[in-house]
Design a protein around this motif. Structure first.
Motif, short mmCIF file in Angstrom:
data_model
loop_
_atom_site.label_atom_id
_atom_site.label_comp_id
_atom_site.label_asym_id
_atom_site.label_seq_id
_atom_site.Cartn_x
_atom_site.Cartn_y
_atom_site.Cartn_z
N ARG A 618 -34.80 33.42 20.47
CA ARG A 618 -35.81 33.03 19.57
C ARG A 618 -36.22 31.59 19.45
O ARG A 618 -35.34 30.80 19.38
CB ARG A 618 -35.60 33.43 18.19
CG ARG A 618 -36.54 33.15 17.04
CD ARG A 618 -36.32 34.18 15.96
NE ARG A 618 -35.16 33.94 15.19
CZ ARG A 618 -34.65 34.74 14.18
NH1 ARG A 618 -35.41 35.66 13.75
NH2 ARG A 618 -33.57 34.39 13.59
N THR A 622 -39.86 30.39 14.36
CA THR A 622 -40.68 31.28 14.39
C THR A 622 -40.27 32.86 14.66
O THR A 622 -38.83 32.72 14.76
CB THR A 622 -41.55 31.20 15.97
OG1 THR A 622 -40.81 31.39 16.84
CG2 THR A 622 -41.80 29.87 16.03
N ASN A 623 -40.88 33.71 14.92
CA ASN A 623 -40.60 34.81 15.10
C ASN A 623 -40.92 35.33 16.72
O ASN A 623 -41.22 36.44 16.81
CB ASN A 623 -40.75 36.16 14.34
CG ASN A 623 -39.89 37.46 14.02
OD1 ASN A 623 -38.68 37.12 14.53
ND2 ASN A 623 -40.35 38.43 13.31
N LYS A 624 -40.86 34.39 17.39
CA LYS A 624 -41.32 34.60 18.90
C LYS A 624 -40.49 34.46 19.62
O LYS A 624 -39.42 33.52 19.53
CB LYS A 624 -42.36 33.33 18.96
CG LYS A 624 -43.59 33.86 19.77
CD LYS A 624 -44.29 32.67 19.90
CE LYS A 624 -46.03 33.18 20.27
NZ LYS A 624 -46.94 32.13 20.28
#
Length: 907
Positions: A618, A622-624
Motif C-alpha cells: 500500500r 493512500t488506499n492505492k
RNA sequence: GCCCGAAUGGCGGAAUUGGUAGACGCGCCGGACUCAAAAUCCUGUGUCCCUCAAAGACGUGCCGGUUCGAUUCCGGCUUCGGGCACCA
C-alpha cells in the motif's frame, strides 16, 4: 465421467470403516511390522496442511509393507492431557475434558478425510482412565524399585530392604536399619527409589503456577505460554533417569536414527570423564575437605583460586566471619534472579570472596575460594578449581576480580584471552613439564589416583526428571500420605481417577487440593499431577494390546509386536519424549514386562511445512496498492494478504476488495494488467493469513492429490514451504491415470498382451518404487510414476494397469481401490501383493562397459548388447585416441568389461 | 561461543561408486481444439553471444587443491537452517 474424487473417496472411506479393512491381529504366520506416528496433542486450532506430512509418509510405508506380505500394526491416538486445555478451562470455565473431546473429534474428522490405514479399534487417549491406569501402574512400579548398580538394572526395592536387614548396604547397616523409625526408613528408601520425592531446585513458572522440566523451558521462558521461569527449591516427585544415563548413551549405537538426532541425545546426556580432587580448605582455623570435579587435572599447577556455586551446601561452612555479610548478600541477590535474567546477563561476571583458602594437593599452595553463579550446584560437585589461563569462564572471572592468571602451556599468549586448546607442551607444572598436553591429561589422572589425591569420575549432564506438576489436567499420583510418609495406592484400586473440582483458576495451591474427598483409606492423597510426558512415554506399548484390563500389554502381544520398527515424528521431541520413552521402556524391560530394551528401532524426523505468505504494497497515506515489480517507485507498507485470494502470486482484485471493508474502494497500479504479490516463507499461522487447511485441499483436489503432493514437495526430512501452485501437476497425473481405465463412462481396459516396451516401463517403475520407498525417497517415486505414464502413452492393457494400480495404492489409496475393483477384483487392493520385479524385462539395448587404464583412468563405452570382443576392443582403441588427446598420455593395459576381461596393450 | 546440516534454472527439486548437470513437476513462451474461455493435447524453455539456426563460451554459494574428468573428494571461507549454551 471424469475422475470424480469426491464420490470415490467418500465411497471407499465408508467401505473401509464398515469392513474394518485396516484391523490387524497378531498372526504368527506373517512377519510383523510396527509403524508408528507420534500421536498429536489435539489443539483447538485443528490440523493444518503441515501436520499430516509425517502421517502420510508412514501410511505409505505401512501400505507398502502390507503389500510386501507383512502384518502391519499402524495405530493412532491422542496425547490428550496437557496445559493448553487447562489454560483454556481457566479462561472459559469449561471442563478440559469437554474441549479435549471436541478437539479430538475434529482431529478425527480431518484425519479420516485423508484416508489413513489406521486400525482405529486400537485408538488410545492418555486422558482416558483405562489408559492412565497403566501410567499410574508404571509409576507405582518405579516407586517400588531401585537401581542396582551391580546388576546394572532396576530391581524391586524389597531386595534392597533385605540387603539392609542382612548384610547392610551403603551407609546402612543391619543395626541402623533396625533402629530406624518408619519415617527414617522411608527417607532412606527415597534415596534409592526410581520414582522418588526430594527437595530440589526446580524451574518454577509463576504464570502457569507449576514447575517445568528442563525441556519445557527455552531461553528462560516456558515453551507453553512463554511465561518467565525462575529457580525455586521445592519438594517434588522425580524419576531417576540419571541412573540410566550410560545405558541411554550406549543404546544409541544400536539404533537406526539420524546422526544429528543421536548427537542431540548424546549432548543432552553429556557424558564427561574427569577426576575428582580433594582440596582441603581452611576457614577461620577449621579444615573442610572440598571435592572438585575437573576434566583437566593436568592444569592443576595453574590454579590461582577456587569457585563454589552460590547454592552449594558448602557455602555456609566455608564463609569466614569477616565475609559473612558480603556472602549472604550475594547469595540472596543471585536467588532473586529468574532464569531469564541469568541468561541475559551471561556476559557480566559476578562473585564474592568467601574468606577461606583451599590447599592445592599437588603444590601445597594456598588459593582463595570464591563464590560465583557461573558454577552450578547441580553439576559435578558444585565446586571447581579455576584455571584462568586455559578456561575462558575462569579467565573472565580472574580479569574481573584481578586474580592471577598462570599459563602452564609453553608459548601460549593469555594477555587477551584464555588458551583453551588441548595442544602444546606443558610448563610451570612440576613433573608434567615438557609433556604434550594430551599425554599430560592422562599422566595427571594416573598421578592423582596413584597418590590418593583424587579418583577418576564420570559425570553426566542428564538430570533426573521432575515429575510433579501443580496442575489439574494430568494423571493423579497413586500416592497417599500416612503420617507424612508417602505410601502407594494398592494396584487393584487403579485407576485413581481425576476428581472433579469447582474452579480451574490457580490460587497458589495445586487444584487437586480443592477437590472434595481427595483421600484414600482416610488419608490425604498427593495433590500434584504428572507431566505431559508421562502419558506419552509408553503409549506405543498400549497399542499392542489396548483393551487389556489386566496388564499394560500381555506377554503374547508384546512378544509378537516387540517394538516399533519405524517411528516418524518431529525433531522437537529429541531431548524430551524420546529420552523419557527410552528410559521408561528400559525400566519396564529390567522388570521383565517388555521384551525389547529399545522402543524405537528406526526413526525418521519429518521436516516442518512452513507457510508461504503473500503481501500487497500500500502506498503510504493512500488506499492505492502497487504491484510488486513497481513498488520501488513508491513509499509503501507491506501488508499480509490472505493466500486464499491470491493465485500463483496474482491477486484476485475483486476478492481483495471484498476481503476487508477498508479495502472496498482500493485502487491498484498493475503491471501487465495484473497485480503481482510479494511472498515470504514464514511459520504457518492465522495472523499471517497463510494457513492451508487440508480439508480445503481435499475439497478442491481430493485426498489422493493431497497425499501425492505433500510427498512430491521434496525429501521427507526437509523443511519446506507449502505452495499450493504445484498441486495441479500431481492432480493432472491422477486424472491421466484414471483415463487409462475410462473414456468418459466407457471402461476401456483390454486383455491384449503387453509389448516389451510397455513391460519395460512397468518393471523399471517396480524397481524404482521398491528402492525409493525403502529409502523414504517418495518424491522420486512419484516422478518415476509420471515418467512411466509418459512412456506408456495410451496403454489400456490389464496386464500393465493391474500391477500399476497396486503400485499406486500406497500413495493414492482411494483411486487405486476404485480402479482395482473396476478390474474385477473383489478384495481390497491393500490385500494384493506387490508386483514381482523381473530384471530381464528392463535390460537396456546397449551395455555400458567401464574401461580402466592402468586400473585408474575410467571411461565408459556404450555398445549394443550383442557386440563381439573385437568390437569392444575397437571401441576401446578409439577411446584411447581421446585419452591421448585429452590427457596427453597413453598407457593402456587392462580393460575390464562386465562378464569378461580382455587384456589389451596399446603402445 | 560450541556441535550438526544445507547451498544446483524463474520456483520445488533430480543426478548409482567421481563420468553427457538440470530428471519429474510447476511457471512461462508458442501452437492445436473453441465464436470465446476453461479443460485437454502438442512444441520449446539454464545463461550469454546471435534476426533465426548452427557453432561457441559460461554455468551446481565463494577461493584454492587432487584428477584425463569434480554438484560429488580434500583444504579454507561466506550465507542460511537446526540443536546446545556458563556442564568445569
Amino acid at each position: 465421467m471424469d475422475y470424480d474424487f469426491k464420490s470415490i473417496e467418500a465411497k471407499w472411506q465408508k467401505k473401509w470403516a464398515q469392513d474394518g479393512t485396516y484391523k490387524v491381529k497378531e498372526d504368527s504366520s506373517k512377519p510383523k511390522y510396527y509403524v508408528l506416528d507420534m500421536f498429536p496433542y489435539p489443539s483447538g486450532a485443528g490440523l493444518h496442511v503441515g501436520h499430516p506430512l509425517g502421517y502420510i509418509a508412514s501410511d505409505i510405508y505401512s501400505r507398502y509393507k502390507r503389500l510386501r506380505g507383512f502384518n502391519v500394526l499402524h495405530p493412532m491416538g491422542y496425547d490428550s492431557f496437557g496445559l493448553p486445555a487447562e489454560q483454556y478451562a481457566i479462561q472459559t470455565g469449561q471442563h478440559p475434558e469437554v474441549t479435549t473431546t471436541a478437539n479430538i473429534s475434529r482431529y478425527r474428522q480431518q484425519l479420516d478425510r485423508i484416508g489413513f490405514s489406521y486400525d482405529w479399534s486400537r485408538e488410545v487417549r492418555t486422558c482416558d482412565p483405562g489408559f492412565y491406569k497403566w501410567t499410574q501402574w508404571a509409576f507405582l512400579k518405579m516407586f517400588a524399585s531401585w537401581y542396582d548398580p551391580d546388576a546394572d538394572k532396576a530391581r524391586p526395592i524389597s531386595e534392597l530392604v533385605k540387603r539392609f536387614e542382612t548384610t547392610g548396604y551403603g551407609a546402612v547397616t543391619p543395626e541402623t536399619w533396625k533402629a530406624a523409625s518408619e519415617k527414617e526408613k522411608s527417607d532412606i528408601l527415597m534415596g534409592y527409589r526410581i520414582a522418588y520425592q526430594a527437595e530440589t531446585s526446580v524451574n518454577w513458572c509463576e504464570g502457569l503456577g507449576t514447575v517445568l522440566a528442563n525441556d519445557e523451558v527455552k531461553d528462560g521462558l516456558s515453551v507453553r505460554g512463554g511465561f518467565p521461569v525462575e529457580q525455586k527449591k521445592m519438594m517434588q516427585w522425580q524419576l531417576r533417569v540419571s541412573a540410566y544415563a550410560e545405558r541411554l548413551l550406549k543404546g544409541l549405537d544400536t539404533l537406526d536414527w539420524t546422526d544429528s538426532l543421536k548427537e542431540m541425545q548424546r549432548n543432552w546426556i553429556g557424558k564427561s570423564q574427569g577426576t575428582e580432587v580433594v582440596f582441603n580448605t581452611e576457614c577461620d582455623g577449621k579444615t573442610v575437605p572440598v571435592t572438585i570435579f575437573t576434566t583437566r587435572v593436568d592444569t592443576i599447577f595453574g590454579v590461582p583460586f577456587m569457585v563454589l556455586a552460590p547454592d552449594s551446601e558448602l557455602v555456609p561452612e566455608l564463609t569466614s566471619a569477616a565475609q559473612k555479610d558480603a556472602v549472604e548478600q550475594y547469595v540472596k541477590e543471585v536467588k532473586k534472579k529468574t532464569e531469564r535474567e541469568r541468561i541475559s546477563e551471561t556476559k557480566s561476571v559476578t562473585g564474592v570472596f568467601s574468606g577461606s583458602y583451599g590447599i592445592n594437593p599437588l603444590t601445597g599452595e594456598k588459593v582463595p575460594v570464591w563464590i560465583s553463579e557461573y558454577v552450578l550446584a547441580g553439576y559435578g560437585t558444585g565446586a571447581i578449581m579455576a584455571v584462568p589461563a586455559h578456561d575462558s569462564r575462569d579467565y573472565a572471572f580472574a580479569r574481573k576480580f584481578n586474580l592471577p592468571i598462570v599459563p602452564i602451556i609453553a608459548g601460549c599468549d593469555v594477555s587477551e584471552q584464555s588458551f583453551d586448546a588441548k595442544e602444546g607442551k606443558m610448563c610451570n607444572s612440576g613433573f608434567l613439564d615438557g609433556m604434550d598436553v594430551k599425554d599430560a591429561i592422562e599422566a595427571a589422572k594416573d598421578y592423582a589416583e596413584a597418590n590418593g589425591l583424587g579418583r577418576r569420575k564420570t559425570n553426566y549432564r542428564l538430570r533426573d526428571a521432575i515429575f510433579s506438576r501443580q496442575r489439574y489436567w494430568g494423571e493423579p499420583f497413586p500416592i497417599y500420605y500416612k503420617d507424612g510418609i508417602p505410601c502407594p495406592v494398592d494396584e487393584k484400586d487403579l485407576p485413581l481417577e481425576l476428581p472433579e473440582i469447582d474452579s480451574y483458576k490457580p490460587t497458589g495451591e495445586p487444584p487437586l487440593a480443592r477437590a472434595k474427598d481427595w483421600t484414600y483409606k482416610g488419608y490425604p492423597l498427593e495433590t500434584s499431577t504428572m507431566p505431559g510426558f508421562a502419558g506419552s512415554s509408553a503409549y506405543y506399548l498400549r497399542y499392542m494390546d489396548p483393551h487389556n484390563d489386566g496388564a499394560l500389554v500381555s506377554g503374547e502381544a508384546d512378544g509378537y509386536w516387540r517394538n516399533v520398527d519405524l517411528y516418524i515424528g518431529g525433531t522437537e521431541h529429541a531431548t524430551g519424549h524420546l529420552i523419557y520413552s527410552r528410559f521408561w521402556n528400559k525400566f519396564l524391560y529390567d522388570l521383565g514386562y517388555v521384551c525389547e530394551d529399545e522402543p524405537f528401532a528406526k526413526l525418521i524426523n519429518q521436516g516442518m511445512i512452513q507457510g508461504r505468505s503473500n503481501f500487497v504494497y500500500r502506498i503510504v497515506g493512500t488506499n492505492k496498492f502497487v504491484s510488486l515489480g513497481l513498488k520501488g517507485n513508491y513509499d509503501t507498507t507491506e501488508i499480509h494478504v490472505d493466500i486464499n485470494i491470491v493465485h500463483n502470486d496474482k491477486l484476485d482484485l475483486e476478492a481483495f476488495k471484498a476481503w476487508r471493508p477498508e479495502f472496498n474502494d482500493a485502487e491498484f497500479i498493475l503491471e501487465d494488467g495484473e497485480y503481482v504479490c510479494g511472498w515470504a516463507v514464514e511459520k504457518m499461522s492465522k495472523s499471517m493469513f497463510n494457513v492451508v487447511n487440508p480439508d480445503d485441499i481435499c475439497n478442491t483436489y481430493g485426498a489422493d492429490t493431497l497425499r501425492l503432493y505433500e510427498m512430491f514437495l521434496g525429501p521427507i526430512e526437509q523443511s519446506k514451504p507449502w505452495d499450493t501452485k504445484g498441486i495441479d501437476g500431481v492432480n493432472r497425473f491422477l486424472r491421466r491415470f484414471y483415463k487409462l481405465f475410462y473414456d468418459r463412462d466407457n471402461f476401456i481396459v483390454t486383455d491384449e498382451k503387453a509389448t516389451p516396451s510397455e513391460l519395460k516401463a512397468l518393471h523399471k517403475l517396480i524397481a524404482k518404487e521398491q528402492e525409493d520407498i525403502e529409502n523414504f525417497s517418495y518424491n522420486t517415486t512419484i516422478s518415476a510414476f509420471m515418467i512411466a505414464l509418459n512412456d506408456l502413452g495410451n496403454c489400456h492393457k490389464k496386464e500393465i494397469l493391474e500391477p500399476l494400480t497396486v503400485l499406486l495404492s500406497p500413495f493414492a489409496p482411494h483411486i487405486a481401490e476404485e480402479l482395482w475393483h473396476s478390474l474385477g477384483n473383489a478384495t481390497s487392493v491393500c490385500d494384493a501383493s506387490f508386483p514381482q520385479y523381473d530384471a530381464a524385462l528392463t535390460v537396456e539395448d546397449t551395455v555400458t562397459y567401464p574401461v580402466q587404464f592402468n586400473g585408474k583412468m575410467r571411461f565408459t563405452v556404450d555398445l549394443p548388447k550383442s557386440a563381439s570382443v573385437a568390437e569392444v576392443e575397437a571401441a576401446v582403441r578409439a577411446m584411447d585416441q581421446t585419452a591421448k588427446y585429452v590427457g596427453g598420455q597413453s598407457i593402456v593395459k587392462v580393460i575390464v568389461v562386465p562378464g569378461r576381461i580382455i587384456n589389451i596393450v596399446v603402445k
